[in-house]
Design a protein around this motif. Sequence first.
Motif, PDB file in Angstrom:
ATOM      1  N   VAL A 189       0.834  -1.204   0.000  1.00 32.42           N
ATOM      2  CA  VAL A 189       0.000   0.000   0.000  1.00 32.42           C
ATOM      3  C   VAL A 189       0.873   1.260   0.000  1.00 32.42           C
ATOM      4  N   PHE A 190       1.883   1.286   0.863  1.00 31.30           N
ATOM      5  CA  PHE A 190       2.756   2.457   0.920  1.00 31.30           C
ATOM      6  C   PHE A 190       3.568   2.600  -0.365  1.00 31.30           C
ATOM      7  N   GLY A 191       4.004   1.486  -0.939  1.00 30.09           N
ATOM      8  CA  GLY A 191       4.765   1.553  -2.191  1.00 30.09           C
ATOM      9  C   GLY A 191       3.932   2.110  -3.330  1.00 30.09           C
ATOM     10  N   LEU A 192       2.686   1.662  -3.422  1.00 32.16           N
ATOM     11  CA  LEU A 192       1.800   2.161  -4.477  1.00 32.16           C
ATOM     12  C   LEU A 192       1.475   3.641  -4.264  1.00 32.16           C
ATOM     13  N   ALA A 193       1.187   4.009  -3.016  1.00 31.11           N
ATOM     14  CA  ALA A 193       0.896   5.425  -2.713  1.00 31.11           C
ATOM     15  C   ALA A 193       2.116   6.296  -2.996  1.00 31.11           C
ATOM     16  N   ALA A 194       3.295   5.789  -2.672  1.00 30.54           N
ATOM     17  CA  ALA A 194       4.524   6.557  -2.912  1.00 30.54           C
ATOM     18  C   ALA A 194       4.753   6.758  -4.397  1.00 30.54           C
ATOM     19  N   LEU A 195       4.564   5.697  -5.177  1.00 27.39           N
ATOM     20  CA  LEU A 195       4.783   5.801  -6.613  1.00 27.39           C
ATOM     21  C   LEU A 195       3.797   6.775  -7.256  1.00 27.39           C
ATOM     22  N   LEU A 196       2.542   6.696  -6.864  1.00 25.31           N
ATOM     23  CA  LEU A 196       1.544   7.628  -7.404  1.00 25.31           C
ATOM     24  C   LEU A 196       1.847   9.066  -6.981  1.00 25.31           C
ATOM     25  N   SER A 197       2.310   9.244  -5.753  1.00 23.45           N
ATOM     26  CA  SER A 197       2.653  10.599  -5.289  1.00 23.45           C
ATOM     27  C   SER A 197       3.821  11.171  -6.066  1.00 23.45           C
ATOM     28  N   VAL A 198       4.827  10.347  -6.309  1.00 23.05           N
ATOM     29  CA  VAL A 198       6.004  10.823  -7.049  1.00 23.05           C
ATOM     30  C   VAL A 198       5.624  11.158  -8.487  1.00 23.05           C
ATOM     31  N   LEU A 199       4.753  10.374  -9.075  1.00 20.45           N
ATOM     32  CA  LEU A 199       4.374  10.609 -10.466  1.00 20.45           C
ATOM     33  C   LEU A 199       3.537  11.875 -10.640  1.00 20.45           C
ATOM     34  N   THR A 200       2.927  12.375  -9.571  1.00 21.80           N
ATOM     35  CA  THR A 200       2.193  13.637  -9.673  1.00 21.80           C
ATOM     36  C   THR A 200       3.120  14.835  -9.594  1.00 21.80           C
ATOM     37  N   VAL A 201       4.383  14.625  -9.320  1.00 16.48           N
ATOM     38  CA  VAL A 201       5.456  15.615  -9.256  1.00 16.48           C
ATOM     39  C   VAL A 201       5.256  16.588  -8.099  1.00 16.48           C
ATOM     40  N   ILE A 202       4.090  17.130  -7.930  1.00 13.98           N
ATOM     41  CA  ILE A 202       3.861  18.097  -6.853  1.00 13.98           C
ATOM     42  C   ILE A 202       3.990  17.416  -5.494  1.00 13.98           C
TER      43      ILE A 202
END
Length: 167
Positions: free
Chosen positions: A63-76
Amino acid sequence: MASNDGAHALGRTGAPGTTGTGAAPDRLEVHHDDRDARRSGGVEHRESHKPAKTSAAAVFALVFGLAALLSVLTVILSPLGLVLGIIGIVLGIVGMKMAGRVGVTGKGVAIGGLVLSILAVLLAAVLAAGVTTFLNDEGAVDRLEQRIEDLRDDLPQDVEVPESVTP
């Protein structure tokens, strides 16, 4: 010598695991009485078939890995993604260790969370390095400022904004 009363009571007259008719048994019956187990010379084995539990750390790592990847891909949200990725890496390692225990599963889930977390941390680091390099390059900043001024000059000067109609 032990008597065959226990075997006859269970419906077996021949070799263990066979029925009197010579056909294969439908199921293997186990002695539940200690006296029968002692008489037959066997040892009573009771196996509990509890379903294996998936490691909570492994699931949280995913869950944290997926949330982290999505957060990084939003750049902001990449700083948040970096923090979530580090937490995911720690949880992934803990989840892999917990999955090695008896009755605990989830090694694949932990590995998936670990991979996603590492990928998110690497992307966040590359993004941070790129932004830092860009902002420290005076020529790049000057080109960006010039481009913004050009875009402002291209905007129409006399734009009429309609007044809002109030009832």
